[in-house]
Design an enzyme around this catalytic site. Structure first.
Site, mmCIF file in Angstrom:
data_model
loop_
_atom_site.group_PDB
_atom_site.id
_atom_site.type_symbol
_atom_site.label_atom_id
_atom_site.label_comp_id
_atom_site.label_asym_id
_atom_site.label_seq_id
_atom_site.Cartn_x
_atom_site.Cartn_y
_atom_site.Cartn_z
ATOM 1 N N GLY A 69 0.845 -1.192 0.000
ATOM 2 C CA GLY A 69 0.000 0.000 0.000
ATOM 3 C C GLY A 69 0.875 1.235 0.000
ATOM 4 O O GLY A 69 2.068 1.149 0.327
ATOM 5 N N CYS A 96 5.385 -6.121 1.640
ATOM 6 C CA CYS A 96 5.754 -4.703 1.649
ATOM 7 C C CYS A 96 5.061 -3.969 2.806
ATOM 8 O O CYS A 96 5.370 -4.219 3.958
ATOM 9 C CB CYS A 96 5.445 -4.092 0.284
ATOM 10 N N TYR A 97 4.071 -3.109 2.544
ATOM 11 C CA TYR A 97 3.382 -2.424 3.647
ATOM 12 C C TYR A 97 2.826 -3.436 4.651
ATOM 13 O O TYR A 97 2.866 -3.218 5.855
ATOM 14 C CB TYR A 97 2.257 -1.541 3.081
ATOM 15 N N HIS A 183 7.949 -7.641 -3.955
ATOM 16 C CA HIS A 183 6.650 -8.052 -4.513
ATOM 17 C C HIS A 183 6.749 -9.368 -5.290
ATOM 18 O O HIS A 183 7.225 -9.380 -6.416
ATOM 19 C CB HIS A 183 6.114 -6.944 -5.425
ATOM 20 N N GLU A 185 4.315 -10.957 -6.558
ATOM 21 C CA GLU A 185 3.212 -11.095 -7.522
ATOM 22 C C GLU A 185 3.543 -10.544 -8.902
ATOM 23 O O GLU A 185 2.850 -10.862 -9.864
ATOM 24 C CB GLU A 185 1.947 -10.408 -6.969
ATOM 25 N N ASP A 241 -16.863 -11.765 -22.780
ATOM 26 C CA ASP A 241 -17.610 -11.941 -21.534
ATOM 27 C C ASP A 241 -19.047 -12.394 -21.806
ATOM 28 O O ASP A 241 -19.519 -13.374 -21.226
ATOM 29 C CB ASP A 241 -17.636 -10.646 -20.707
ATOM 30 N N LYS A 383 -10.437 -11.701 -15.996
ATOM 31 C CA LYS A 383 -10.564 -11.836 -17.449
ATOM 32 C C LYS A 383 -9.841 -13.075 -17.995
ATOM 33 O O LYS A 383 -10.371 -13.792 -18.837
ATOM 34 C CB LYS A 383 -9.988 -10.571 -18.098
#
Ligand code: XMP
Length: 527
Positions: A69, A96-97, A183, A185, A241, A383
């Site tokens: 964050g 992180c945060y 990070h 991710e 979609d 998605k």
């Protein structure tokens, strides 16, 4: 409490039995964390950072991830979590945060790093057990932080460090509580997936049973049960979609499904035909095509303001849809292709982060006043998962990998007033752009590519004659989330082929340019 009670929302059944929660502290990467966890076949949901420990206990996740964050833990308004979560006996990973918050909570020290550390860093691992298991002694990671942990309390021990960051990873000496400053991710941390896998599989003990095939089966069963023998209406747009929603419903309720395609005259070349042939031959649905080209073009005549165009198209779309829907007997439900990012960003997820940014222009959405109950079978999916599900359901690759197309269609790519003649020119130029990008095998690696018809004429020479014709701009972008985008670095030969073909084959165009603007400050569309 926001309404989440539409058909197709998460149940408490088997496929959701293993879930990991991401507490969102305002990270730009929260959705990415959830996606990466789901890649390990573990269902992952994003929730508010201040969710109570009590509520977490009810949801019974196998693990909790505290996201990064932008705040500093010592700021007076810094977002905090319920301290009770540390006593739940559920494994926690702070990123992180999230790590700084854990550190602060347990008596360590966080300090403002002398320089904001952003970008590649190199960690040295001194404890390669559980969280960092399987990693080499040294590896690259991606940092993005202002503050960093300077000192940890005796309750934690360091697992890795970088040249400037003494505690790049840590773990609690007794509990399964971990922190990492970098990070995992993002793709710039090449072994990040391994770290997340270690956390969710080894540490949290998940089995990794979240599979799209199971999701499809469970969702189909749930739709059947909830819809009963009522009729469901589904709007088709040609996009992935709505096509996946229709395919899923078709599997669930067969001929109780009615699809409506509004042909507003603003679709791409051959688009209407492709949708019709797919859904009337392959899926054999009750397909209602509303031919409303003239109606839309009449309303758009003389209008050049982009927002006014959008308003007219949105309004007419709803009117057309309503008129057709009222002709369909016994219709009780309306199916929509709402995705998980829409649910999160609209603040409609029950425990989800509050609405922060509302996405796009939402033309093509249908108002609640239509009076149907909603069926939203994709509201848990990202998605990329929708695309995989589409393949699973037997949709052709061409539909599944189709680039997004805005609700107002070619009207926002035909700058200024929209006329049938201009649309015809644009449609041909656009088809060449897409065709050449596909032939060069670049369609899957780009996010959107299309032609824009500019409201300018310029001088040219063709043969021996002077021309004064239209200019077309080619737009091709790369993006993950469509909130920011970079222009695609297309090979010159592809650009050259696109340009030559448009000028030679599309009557009325004598000049082609390529848009090299990023978003922001430009947008993807021109209007
Ligand atoms: P912009 O132009 O805002 O586009 O950078 C971001 C994404 O949204 C799509 N877009 C729209 N989609 N109705 C839609 O359904 C609209 O009015 C609209 N305007 C833009 C655009 O194609 C891109 O994918």
């Amino acid at each position: 409490m926001p309404d989440t009670a539409s058909v197709g929302s998460p149940g408490t059944n088997d496929i959701y039995s293993e879930r990991v929660l991401v507490l969102d502290f305002g990270s730009q990467y929260a959705q990415l964390i959830a996606r990466r966890v789901r890649e390990q076949h573990v269902y992952c949901e994003i929730v508010r950072h201040d969710i109570t420990a009590e509520r977490i206990r009810e949801l019974a996740p196998k693990g909790i991830i505290l996201s990064g964050g932008p705040s500093s833990v010592y700021e007076p308004d810094a977002p905090k979590c319920d301290p009770g979560i540390f006593d739940l006996d559920i494994p926690i990973l702070g990123i992180c945060y999230g790590m700084q918050l854990m550190c602060d909570r347990f008596g360590g020290k966080v300090r403002n790093a002398s320089a904001r550390e952003y970008g590649h860093a190199h960690i040295k691992i001194n404890d390669a057990k559980d969280l960092l298991s399987g990693l080499p002694d040294e590896t690259d990671v991606w940092m993005s932080h202002g503050d960093q942990v300077e000192q940890i309390s005796g309750l934690f021990r360091p697992l890795a460090s970088t040249r400037t960051c003494p505690v790049a990873a840590m773990r609690h000496v007794e509990h399964k509580q971990y922190g990492i400053q970098f990070h995992p991710e993002v793709t710039h941390t090449p072994l990040g997936s391994q770290i997340l896998r270690n956390f969710v599989i080894t540490i949290c003990g998940c089995e990794g049973t979240w599979k799209l095939g199971d999701f499809a089966r469970e969702t189909i069963a749930r739709i059947r049960e909830e819809v009963g023998d009522a009729r469901v209406i589904c709007g088709l747009s040609g996009g992935v979609d709505s096509s996946v929603v229709a395919a899923l419903l078709y599997r669930a309720i067969g001929d109780q499904l009615s699809c409506i395609l509004v042909d507003n005259g603003l679709l791409r070349k051959d688009e209407e035909g492709a949708v019709i042939s797919e859904f009337s031959s392959h899926f054999k649905t009750d397909l209602h095509v509303v031919s409303a080209k003239e109606r839309f073009l009449n309303k758009l005549a003389g209008v050049s303001d982009p927002q006014e165009k959008r308003r007219i198209i949105g309004y007419e779309f709803i009117e057309c849809f309503k008129e057709e829907a009222t002709k369909i007997k016994d219709a009780k439900f309306l199916a929509q292709g709402t995705l998980y990012p829409d649910v999160i960003e609209s603040g409609a997820a029950q425990d989800g982060p509050a609405a922060v940014i509302k996405l796009h222009h939402n033309v093509g959405g249908l108002p609640k006043e239509l009076g149907f109950d909603l069926v939203e079978p994709l509201r848990d999916l990202f998605k990329d998962e929708v695309r995989k599900l589409g393949i699973e359901l037997g949709l052709p690759e061409d539909i599944v990998w189709r680039h997004p197309f805005p609700g107002p269609g070619l009207a926002v790519r035909c700058l200024g007033e929209v006329t049938e003649e201009k649309l015809a020119v644009l449609r041909e130029a656009d088809a060449i752009v897409v065709n050449e990008i596909k032939s060069a095998n670049l369609y899957r690696s780009t996010s959107q590519c299309f032609a824009v018809l500019l409201p300018v004429q310029s001088v040219g020479v063709m043969g021996d004659a002077r021309t004064y014709d239209n200019a077309v701009c080619v737009r091709c972008v790369d993006t993950d989330d469509f909130m920011t985008a970079t222009w695609s670095d297309l090979p010159y030969e592809v650009l050259a082929r696109i340009s030559t073909r448009i000028i030679n084959e599309v009557k009325g165009v004598n000049r082609v340019c390529y848009d090299i603007s990023t978003k922001p400050p430009a947008t993807i569309e021109w209007e």
